[in-house]
Design a protein around this motif. Structure first.
Motif, PDB file in Angstrom:
ATOM      1  N   HIS A   8       0.858  -1.208   0.000  1.00 35.18           N
ATOM      2  CA  HIS A   8       0.000   0.000   0.000  1.00 35.18           C
ATOM      3  C   HIS A   8       0.884   1.246   0.000  1.00 35.18           C
ATOM      4  O   HIS A   8       1.161   1.836   1.031  1.00 35.18           O
ATOM      5  CB  HIS A   8      -0.911  -0.009   1.235  1.00 35.18           C
ATOM      6  CG  HIS A   8      -1.964   1.048   1.241  1.00 35.18           C
ATOM      7  ND1 HIS A   8      -3.307   0.764   1.273  1.00 35.18           N
ATOM      8  CD2 HIS A   8      -1.894   2.400   1.217  1.00 35.18           C
ATOM      9  CE1 HIS A   8      -4.007   1.889   1.276  1.00 35.18           C
ATOM     10  NE2 HIS A   8      -3.170   2.896   1.245  1.00 35.18           N
ATOM     11  N   HIS A  10       1.446   4.951  -1.704  1.00 31.00           N
ATOM     12  CA  HIS A  10       1.050   6.074  -2.561  1.00 31.00           C
ATOM     13  C   HIS A  10       2.313   6.675  -3.163  1.00 31.00           C
ATOM     14  O   HIS A  10       3.411   6.142  -3.002  1.00 31.00           O
ATOM     15  CB  HIS A  10       0.244   7.095  -1.764  1.00 31.00           C
ATOM     16  CG  HIS A  10      -1.060   6.548  -1.278  1.00 31.00           C
ATOM     17  ND1 HIS A  10      -2.119   6.310  -2.114  1.00 31.00           N
ATOM     18  CD2 HIS A  10      -1.470   6.173  -0.035  1.00 31.00           C
ATOM     19  CE1 HIS A  10      -3.138   5.822  -1.409  1.00 31.00           C
ATOM     20  NE2 HIS A  10      -2.769   5.715  -0.151  1.00 31.00           N
ATOM     21  N   LYS A 118      -8.100  -0.735  -6.176  1.00 30.36           N
ATOM     22  CA  LYS A 118      -8.222  -0.211  -4.831  1.00 30.36           C
ATOM     23  C   LYS A 118      -9.439   0.703  -4.768  1.00 30.36           C
ATOM     24  O   LYS A 118      -9.665   1.510  -5.663  1.00 30.36           O
ATOM     25  CB  LYS A 118      -6.968   0.580  -4.460  1.00 30.36           C
ATOM     26  CG  LYS A 118      -6.969   1.119  -3.037  1.00 30.36           C
ATOM     27  CD  LYS A 118      -7.045   2.622  -2.986  1.00 30.36           C
ATOM     28  CE  LYS A 118      -7.254   3.112  -1.574  1.00 30.36           C
ATOM     29  NZ  LYS A 118      -6.035   3.354  -0.836  1.00 30.36           N
ATOM     30  N   HIS A 193      -5.362  -1.156   6.059  1.00 29.43           N
ATOM     31  CA  HIS A 193      -5.217  -0.537   7.389  1.00 29.43           C
ATOM     32  C   HIS A 193      -5.779  -1.464   8.489  1.00 29.43           C
ATOM     33  O   HIS A 193      -6.470  -2.432   8.185  1.00 29.43           O
ATOM     34  CB  HIS A 193      -5.883   0.842   7.440  1.00 29.43           C
ATOM     35  CG  HIS A 193      -5.630   1.674   6.214  1.00 29.43           C
ATOM     36  ND1 HIS A 193      -4.371   2.055   5.831  1.00 29.43           N
ATOM     37  CD2 HIS A 193      -6.482   2.156   5.274  1.00 29.43           C
ATOM     38  CE1 HIS A 193      -4.462   2.764   4.708  1.00 29.43           C
ATOM     39  NE2 HIS A 193      -5.724   2.835   4.343  1.00 29.43           N
ATOM     40  N   ASP A 245       1.455   3.152   3.581  1.00 26.42           N
ATOM     41  CA  ASP A 245       0.748   4.403   3.294  1.00 26.42           C
ATOM     42  C   ASP A 245       1.756   5.514   2.947  1.00 26.42           C
ATOM     43  O   ASP A 245       1.446   6.697   3.085  1.00 26.42           O
ATOM     44  CB  ASP A 245      -0.161   4.868   4.435  1.00 26.42           C
ATOM     45  CG  ASP A 245      -1.562   5.225   3.945  1.00 26.42           C
ATOM     46  OD1 ASP A 245      -1.829   5.084   2.745  1.00 26.42           O
ATOM     47  OD2 ASP A 245      -2.383   5.653   4.771  1.00 26.42           O
TER      48      ASP A 245
HETATM   49 ZN   LIG Z   1      -3.658   4.870   1.499  1.00 26.46          ZN
END
Ligand SMILES: [Zn+2]
Length: 284
Positions: A8, A10, A118, A193, A245
């Motif tokens: 995950h 970004h 996603k 998460h 993240d």
């Molecule tokens: Zn995220």
């Protein structure tokens, strides 16, 4: 072989920050991070230095929270350019776009070769178990691709009056993810998460539905509930994956905090790499 696969991740390039637009300020405060705009090469170098291989994520929540997308083409191009470090890419599809959403999903998963879709249901303002969106999941199932859903609270809009209009209800595991998992037993579903404040619900869904997995991005492992920590050591040790993240949390901190929890080395190896390799079919 890198220390971990980040499922995950970004981006820290300009299109990502532009996509987050007005939501970036609250995220900076929530995560206490300072956004630094990097070039594509600079971003990949940062991941390499951290000894991480990553699955990068597009962004498109236009119907729910507005903003520019990070296009699926851009993410696919990054994966093509830096295959050693960027080992996969997640498409993001705005589910409210109807037939266009389905066409873009198919194009992303076939022509662009992305690994799955996603969804961020709070930012995209939809209930995952709304059957109007089932054709998207059916497409993923038929192509053998995974779906990942944001779960639990979000830094998006956090700490602002009204949370900038965003509603957390969309990201509650039961019934929304549980129903999708029940209706698509052949679909690989990843909850993003640790699902706070519904960690116990998410654990229950994972224990009940063998096609559901979790990734732990966006949180330091020291803040997981005791129940979640126990399951990572025990019954869910083959179902939990490492995620960051990035760029909101640093790898340095995440690795330090994961290791401070004292998980047995074989468990940590599963969380860091082995589960992602198996669940997502990554051979890296
Ligand atoms: Zn995220």
């Amino acid at each position: 072989m890198a220390r971990a696969i980040d499922v995950h991740c970004h981006l820290s390039t300009r299109p990502q920050y532009e996509a987050w637009g007005p939501y970036l300020g609250p995220m900076e405060r929530y995560y206490k991070f300072r956004p630094e705009v990097r070039s594509e090469e600079g971003m990949v170098e940062e991941l390499r230095q951290a000894d991480v291989q990553a699955c990068v994520i597009a962004w498109d929540a236009a119907s729910g929270s507005g903003g520019q997308p990070v296009t699926n083409d851009y993410v696919a191009e990054l994966v093509r350019r830096f295959p050693d470090t960027l080992v996969g890419g997640w498409a993001m599809i705005d589910p409210w776009r109807g037939r266009e959403a389905l066409r873009e999903a198919e194009r992303s998963l076939t022509t662009l070769g992305l690994m799955g879709i996603k969804f961020q249901a709070t930012a995209q303002a939809f209930f995952p178990d709304d059957q109007r969106f089932y054709p998207l999941y059916d497409l993923c199932r038929s192509l053998g691709k995974a779906v990942q859903f944001h779960s639990g609270t979000t830094g998006f809009g956090a700490g602002t009056p009204g949370g900038m209009g965003l509603k957390l209800k969309y990201c509650r595991p039961i019934p929304h993810l549980d129903d999708v998992a029940a209706d698509f037993p052949d679909l690989t579903i990843i909850a993003c998460h640790p699902s706070w404040p519904w960690q116990d619900e998410m654990i229950a869904v994972c224990l009940h539905k063998a096609n559901v997995y979790m990734e732990m991005s966006g949180w330091s492992p020291k803040y997981f509930s005791d129940a979640l920590k126990r399951e990572i050591r025990g019954r869910l040790q083959d179902r939990v994956m490492f995620g960051s993240d990035y760029p909101v949390l640093t790898y340095e901190r995440l690795f330090r905090d994961w290791e401070a929890e004292g998980y047995p080395a074989p468990v940590l190896e599963k969380v860091y790499r082995k589960n992602a390799e198996r669940i997502l079919g990554l051979s890296v």
